[in-house]
Design an enzyme around this catalytic site. Structure first.
Site, mmCIF file in Angstrom:
data_model
loop_
_atom_site.group_PDB
_atom_site.id
_atom_site.type_symbol
_atom_site.label_atom_id
_atom_site.label_comp_id
_atom_site.label_asym_id
_atom_site.label_seq_id
_atom_site.Cartn_x
_atom_site.Cartn_y
_atom_site.Cartn_z
ATOM 1 N N SER A 122 0.484 -1.076 0.501
ATOM 2 C CA SER A 122 -0.064 -0.401 0.095
ATOM 3 C C SER A 122 1.026 1.429 -0.543
ATOM 4 C CB SER A 122 -0.727 0.035 1.010
ATOM 5 O OG SER A 122 -1.683 -1.427 1.018
ATOM 6 N N GLY A 123 0.868 2.263 -0.385
ATOM 7 C CA GLY A 123 1.202 3.466 -0.576
ATOM 8 C C GLY A 123 1.227 4.287 -2.008
ATOM 9 N N GLY A 181 6.338 -0.222 0.391
ATOM 10 C CA GLY A 181 6.526 0.509 0.606
ATOM 11 C C GLY A 181 7.370 0.935 1.821
ATOM 12 N N ASP A 183 8.321 3.556 5.279
ATOM 13 C CA ASP A 183 7.989 4.759 6.076
ATOM 14 C C ASP A 183 10.018 5.037 6.051
ATOM 15 O OD1 ASP A 183 5.307 5.374 5.574
ATOM 16 O OD2 ASP A 183 5.059 4.141 6.936
ATOM 17 N N LYS A 193 6.728 0.802 9.224
ATOM 18 C CA LYS A 193 5.588 1.228 8.092
ATOM 19 C C LYS A 193 3.585 1.624 8.542
ATOM 20 C CE LYS A 193 4.748 -1.932 5.132
ATOM 21 N NZ LYS A 193 3.842 -0.961 4.126
ATOM 22 N N GLU A 202 -0.631 -5.530 6.065
ATOM 23 C CA GLU A 202 0.382 -5.496 5.176
ATOM 24 C C GLU A 202 1.622 -6.127 5.837
ATOM 25 O OE1 GLU A 202 1.204 -0.961 3.585
ATOM 26 O OE2 GLU A 202 2.514 -1.411 5.497
ATOM 27 N N LYS A 220 14.238 6.949 2.307
ATOM 28 C CA LYS A 220 13.863 6.273 3.485
ATOM 29 C C LYS A 220 14.510 5.219 4.448
ATOM 30 C CE LYS A 220 9.171 7.305 2.333
ATOM 31 N NZ LYS A 220 8.172 6.385 2.229
HETATM 32 O O1 5RP Z 1 3.164 1.307 5.513
HETATM 33 C C1 5RP Z 1 2.459 1.665 4.212
HETATM 34 C C2 5RP Z 1 1.138 1.903 4.642
HETATM 35 O O2 5RP Z 1 0.462 1.692 6.019
HETATM 36 C C3 5RP Z 1 3.284 2.176 3.407
HETATM 37 O O3 5RP Z 1 4.051 1.472 2.663
HETATM 38 C C4 5RP Z 1 4.580 2.716 3.731
HETATM 39 O O4 5RP Z 1 3.534 4.699 4.237
HETATM 40 C C5 5RP Z 1 4.990 3.519 2.059
HETATM 41 O O5 5RP Z 1 3.795 4.457 1.190
HETATM 42 P P1 5RP Z 1 5.057 5.590 0.734
HETATM 43 O O6 5RP Z 1 5.244 4.452 -0.749
HETATM 44 O O7 5RP Z 1 3.745 6.148 -0.024
HETATM 45 O O8 5RP Z 1 5.935 6.391 0.516
#
Ligand code: 5RP
Length: 336
Positions: A122-123, A181, A183, A193, A202, A220
């Site tokens: 997700s993301g 993805g 954080d 995450k 996830e 990141k």
């Molecule tokens: O853990 C997540 C969602 O719950 C995402 O994978 C994480 O926030 C990364 O997001 P992005 O790809 O927008 O940087």
């Protein structure tokens, strides 16, 4: 042969949607103000909470001093990928390009034609991954037999909007790989995450995958977790939203376009736990970061009502970080 009623209605609905998209923007064709011509408009397509730039080919008309335009793409495109294939995307920002490069590298390396089930994270970064999968499927490089297992409502919409087969953990198969993805990631690929609030699903999908691969832009990667990202997202039952035992500060995540808290896909709440002032990190100076985060994770999971944490330890084996210069850094986790 004329179109049937259903097809005509679908075409009308599609045209109405394109026209709605197009009206939101100003044409960037200077000749448009003088006489009918063809050109393109930049639109922002909102999909699953993500905003993507799309260039839409249009015909411009000038009437009563107003410039109007009609989309020139009258096929059957109901998915974003088909709309995008009809135009040219605008240049991406360095961060977006880095996300795309990381996602493409991971998909090309880890999603193979002999696979059966692939987990979709997700993301915003995974959006590029799904675009890549869809393009490879259309080109025949990935078979239509591969099923894609979502980690969130957003991921589910991404999969279906790109016309890819939806799979689920109920099917009892172990997933071949999950791409997602993060954080923040440290050098051991311990992750934070849950920035998008989807951490529980996830983690479950990643757990049931033979391989878990992380995709992210250059912001990141950190030498130590907590350098760039100051909090751990935690999913809690709504009745357990004040975990006093945490130390630091736990902030109930509030919704942006709704009064009240964010409600997860599992109908729970999210607490963003700002851990820097907390006393929960144990062990002396010789204790490794991985062990410290593991102990913290265990303490958190022992709190009644706490559903899951955004701390992912010993799960990711490989990460791809897109760089501002267009290269992609690869990082493999050392075996524990
Ligand atoms: O853990 C997540 C969602 O719950 C995402 O994978 C994480 O926030 C990364 O997001 P992005 O790809 O927008 O940087």
């Amino acid at each position: 042969m004329g179109l049937g009623l259903g097809a005509r209605l679908a075409r009308l609905a599609h045209l109405a949607r394109l026209a709605r998209l197009a009206r939101r923007v100003r044409p960037h064709c200077p000749r448009a103000r003088r006489h009918p011509s063809v050109g393109s408009v930049l639109v922002y397509h909102h999909t699953s909470g993500v905003q993507l730039p799309v260039t839409l080919p249009v015909t411009f008309h000038t009437r009563s001093g107003w410039t109007e335009f009609t989309p020139r793409f009258y096929g059957q495109p109901s998915t974003l990928s088909r709309i995008m294939s009809s135009g040219t995307a605008q240049p991406l920002s360095p961060v977006e390009a880095a996300k795309r490069d990381a996602a493409y590298a991971a998909i090309d390396r880890h999603v193979r034609p002999d696979m059966q089930m692939v987990g979709i994270g997700s993301g915003s970064t995974i959006v590029y991954g799904v675009q890549r999968i869809a393009a490879k499927t259309q080109a025949g490089d990935l078979g239509p037999h591969i099923k894609y297992v979502p980690t969130s409502f957003q991921a589910k919409k991404l999969i279906t909007q790109h016309g890819l087969p939806l799979g689920s953990l109920d099917e009892g198969l172990r997933l071949d790989v999950t791409i997602d993805g993060c954080d923040e990631a440290d050098e051991e690929l311990t992750l934070i995450k849950g920035g998008g609030g989807c951490l529980a699903q996830e983690k479950v999908v990643a757990h049931f995958s033979r391989e878990f691969v992380v995709i992210a832009d250059y912001r990141k990667r950190s030498p130590r977790l907590g350098t760039a990202w100051a909090y751990v997202p935690i999913e809690v039952l709504p009745l357990a939203y004040v975990p006093e035992r945490l130390g630091g500060s736990a902030v109930l995540r509030m919704a942006q376009a709704k009064a009240g808290p964010v409600v997860t896909d599992n109908s729970n709440f999210i607490l963003d736990w700002h851990f820097r002032d907390s006393k929960v990190f144990e062990g002396g100076p010789e204790t490794t970061d991985r062990v410290k985060w593991s102990l913290v994770n265990q303490q958190l999971l022992a709190i009644p009502g706490l559903v899951e944490t955004g701390i992912f330890i010993n799960m990711a084996r490989q990460a791809y970080f897109g760089q501002a210069d267009g290269s992609v850094q690869e990082l493999a986790a050392k075996p524990v």
